[in-house]
Enzyme design. Structure first.
Site, PDB file in Angstrom:
ATOM      1  N   GLN A  73       0.732  -1.378   0.158  1.00 25.41           N
ATOM      2  CA  GLN A  73      -0.139   0.099  -0.053  1.00 25.41           C
ATOM      3  C   GLN A  73       0.618   1.139   0.058  1.00 25.41           C
ATOM      4  O   GLN A  73       0.316   2.353   0.689  1.00 25.41           O
ATOM      5  CB  GLN A  73      -1.125  -0.374   1.191  1.00 25.41           C
ATOM      6  CG  GLN A  73      -2.240  -0.826   1.115  1.00 25.41           C
ATOM      7  CD  GLN A  73      -2.991  -0.600  -0.212  1.00 25.41           C
ATOM      8  OE1 GLN A  73      -2.930   0.723  -0.611  1.00 25.41           O
ATOM      9  NE2 GLN A  73      -3.643  -1.258  -1.016  1.00 25.41           N
ATOM     10  N   SER A  74       1.735   1.314  -0.616  1.00 26.93           N
ATOM     11  CA  SER A  74       2.945   2.182  -0.607  1.00 26.93           C
ATOM     12  C   SER A  74       2.313   3.644  -1.414  1.00 26.93           C
ATOM     13  O   SER A  74       1.956   3.535  -2.695  1.00 26.93           O
ATOM     14  CB  SER A  74       4.342   2.007  -1.462  1.00 26.93           C
ATOM     15  OG  SER A  74       4.942   3.154  -1.754  1.00 26.93           O
ATOM     16  N   ASN A  75       2.426   4.566  -0.739  1.00 27.48           N
ATOM     17  CA  ASN A  75       2.000   5.863  -1.308  1.00 27.48           C
ATOM     18  C   ASN A  75       3.085   6.390  -2.396  1.00 27.48           C
ATOM     19  O   ASN A  75       2.365   6.937  -3.511  1.00 27.48           O
ATOM     20  CB  ASN A  75       1.621   7.008  -0.413  1.00 27.48           C
ATOM     21  CG  ASN A  75       0.735   6.821   0.730  1.00 27.48           C
ATOM     22  OD1 ASN A  75      -0.580   6.488   0.143  1.00 27.48           O
ATOM     23  ND2 ASN A  75       0.931   6.863   2.075  1.00 27.48           N
TER      24      ASN A  75
END
Ligand SMILES: Cc1ncc(COP(=O)(O)O)c(C=O)c1O
Length: 321
Positions: A73-75
């Site tokens: 879920q890396s921005n």
């Protein structure tokens, strides 16, 4: 000295009063928020400012493919994939975590931007697989450019050195800037910008997952290296970096009551969305420090909102919030 930079961020980001949050906390310092969740580029966030410099560097090196890595879920990876789509690069992301049946939130957006995803089940293998992915792309003639984790290279950190200039020009008179710190690029840029552009207040990073010692050493090193890119080396020491690692004991991305409370307080009293991993934790830390009377009543605390809200919709977090 001209520093290569593309201009696509929506700047300057606004600064807003958090009057109702202050009331909900029964007083304390004046609290304002700088809306770096509104920097543009695929829902915005702190990576937009870094990517203005990183994409320019990639372009100047003749790169054709952006490669980066992070959590599922890396921005940072979501915004890198968006930048690749916008500026005509291919994108390969090396992501840690189990492959979900149905991608949601940031991962869904990575797919939408056309990024190729390489999954790594065990985080300890990520560096190795990232390197292998890079080497293979180079052999295949894809001219890869490695966007470092979190965009936190000296080049990426320049984004926040100039954010400090923008902030000083906004003349907000904040005594503290409080924000989420993890890979250190935001922190290093702010520390550098503080010195170069004469911000008189304090820059306090709330750690998301790293120890204070690691942050102090890493941020001072990164700020020093970034200063060279501005044409004048400044030696920063670990002792002058302010970091607080009291709020990350649960581990990276583990949502606990303080983050949940912060997310609800900001939402219910300000109509403002925090994210479960970064800004939720940093705001929880700031709220605790307000309650402990760490800040003086007559001070102004600026919360730098670094974005991340798409993660609210990740299956992993949505049912815990
Ligand atoms: C929303 C958000 N806030 C803060 C950070 C931390 O910034 P930095 O990696 O520059 O320390 C990140 C990093 O990915 C992020 O996604």
């Amino acid at each position: 000295m001209a520093i290569p930079r593309l201009h696509f961020a929506h700047l300057p980001t606004p600064v807003e009063e958090l009057e109702r949050l202050r009331e909900a906390l029964s007083g304390g310092p004046r609290v304002v928020v700088k809306r770096d969740d509104q920097t543009g580029l695929a829902f915005g966030g702190n990576k937009t400012r870094k990517l203005e410099f990183l994409i320019a560097e990639a372009r100047d090196q003749g790169a054709k493919t952006l490669i980066s890595g992070g959590a599922l879920q890396s921005n940072h990876c979501r915004q890198t994939a968006a930048a690749a789509a916008r500026f005509g690069f291919e994108c390969i992301l090396v992501l840690t975590g189990d492959i979900p049946e149905q991608p949601s939130a940031n991962l869904l957006l990575d797919h939408l931007f056309g990024a190729q995803i390489v999954h790594v089940t065990d985080r300890k293998d990520r560096d190795k697989i990232l390197q292998q992915t890079f080497d293979r792309a180079a052999e295949d003639g894809k001219k890869p450019y490695l966007v470092p984790y979190g965009g936190s290279s000296p080049t990426g950190a320049l984004g926040y050195a100039f954010a400090m200039k923008e902030f000083v020009d906004q003349n907000v008179q904040a005594d503290w800037i409080v924000f989420a710190t993890s890979s250190g690029g935001t922190h290093a840029g702010l520390v550098l910008g503080q010195r170069v552009f004469g911000y008189k207040g304090k820059v306090l990073g709330i750690s998301i997952d790293e120890s204070e010692d690691w942050l102090r050493a890493h941020v001072s090193e990164l700020a020093t290296a970034a200063s060279e890119k501005l044409g004048n080396r400044i030696e920063f020491t670990p002792a002058e970096v302010l970091a607080n690692a009291d709020y990350c004991k649960a581990g990276y991305g583990v949502l606990t009551d303080p983050e949940r409370e912060a997310i609800h307080l900001f939402a219910k009293h300000e109509g403002l969305l925090l994210d479960p991993v970064y800004t939720g934790r940093a705001a929880a830390g700031m709220i605790d420090l307000i309650r402990q009377k760490f800040f003086k009543e007559n001070e102004t605390v600026l919360f730098l909102h670094t974005g991340g809200q798409p993660a609210l919709f990740a299956d992993k977090y949505a049912n815990q919030i």
